[in-house]
Design an enzyme around this catalytic site. Structure first.
Site, PDB file in Angstrom:
ATOM      1  CB  ILE A  62      37.251 -44.731 -37.112  1.00 22.18           C
ATOM      2  CG1 ILE A  62      36.099 -43.729 -36.922  1.00 22.18           C
ATOM      3  CG2 ILE A  62      38.576 -44.011 -37.350  1.00 22.18           C
ATOM      4  CD1 ILE A  62      36.172 -42.922 -35.640  1.00 22.18           C
ATOM      5  CB  VAL A  65      37.005 -45.748 -43.131  1.00 18.62           C
ATOM      6  CG1 VAL A  65      37.353 -44.662 -44.132  1.00 18.62           C
ATOM      7  CG2 VAL A  65      35.544 -46.174 -43.288  1.00 18.62           C
ATOM      8  CD  GLU A  66      41.657 -42.968 -40.922  1.00 23.00           C
ATOM      9  OE1 GLU A  66      42.657 -43.044 -41.666  1.00 23.00           O
ATOM     10  OE2 GLU A  66      41.073 -41.902 -40.720  1.00 23.00           O
ATOM     11  CB  SER A  67      44.313 -49.289 -41.313  1.00 18.71           C
ATOM     12  OG  SER A  67      43.654 -49.981 -40.250  1.00 18.71           O
ATOM     13  CE1 TYR A 174      38.429 -41.748 -42.165  1.00 18.52           C
ATOM     14  CE2 TYR A 174      37.212 -39.918 -41.226  1.00 18.52           C
ATOM     15  CZ  TYR A 174      37.970 -41.054 -41.057  1.00 18.52           C
ATOM     16  OH  TYR A 174      38.274 -41.505 -39.802  1.00 18.52           O
TER      17      TYR A 174
END
Length: 192
Positions: A62, A65-67, A174
């Site tokens: 996560i 993918v997020e940051s 996502y």
């Protein structure tokens, strides 16, 4: 002249085969895998994953993918920190659970705080959606209200095989990316 051309062709073919063999060896190597799929902030990820009974590799996926492990990341929509929590969501989390003197601003500045709140939120979404990882990931991105509406209206079944039916392209992509990295991290970081 013909002999020279044949020799050059054979030489090129041998070099190509050698390059392919070396490429396969590197692709299979654990070192290359860890270089392509690194995990930063391992201690914080493991600590918080254990605290909230989650797989640390899921949390790392996560974050990737997020940051991409950037603790001070801010999205165009205003999501903050390493796990890209929206300020309203971070505020809601802080009201639901006692995190001491942690503030919303800390989420966007301190990786350990962002990881703790984000990991808590993943666990909360899994609770809300009966442990369904795919649905929980969609809710992490699009918000639980949107996902509940999709499930209620039968716009999306909530199954991994129907990710293509998720109405928001960003959320669809996502969920696919998190699941992809989760699979890769399981292959490469087997003893995390």
């Amino acid at each position: 002249m013909k002999k020279g051309k044949k020799f050059k062709r054979r030489r090129r073919l041998l070099l190509l085969l050698l390059a392919i063999v070396i490429g396969i060896l590197f692709i299979r190597s654990e070192w290359l895998g860890r270089t392509i799929y690194p995990i930063y902030y391992k201690e914080e990820i493991i600590r918080n994953a254990n605290r909230y009974q989650l797989d640390p590799l899921l949390v790392a996926s996560i974050i990737r993918v997020e940051s991409n492990f950037k603790p001070e990341a801010v999205s165009p929509k205003g999501a903050l920190g390493i796990m890209q929590l929206m300020p309203d969501t971070a505020e809601w989390i802080l009201k639901k659970e006692n995190f001491g003197s942690v503030t919303v601003e800390d989420v966007g500045r301190k990786p350990d705080v962002g990881i703790r709140l984000g990991t808590w939120y993943i666990q909360e979404l899994l609770r809300q959606f009966d442990g369904n990882l795919v649905v929980s990931l969609a809710a992490y991105n699009a918000g639980p209200g949107n996902v509940r509406q999709w499930l209620k209206n039968k716009t999306w079944s909530g199954e991994e095989s129907t990710i293509g039916d998720i109405p928001f392209g960003e959320t669809r992509h996502y969920v696919q990316r998190v699941l992809y990295y989760y699979g890769k991290y399981k292959q490469v970081h087997k003893n995390l």
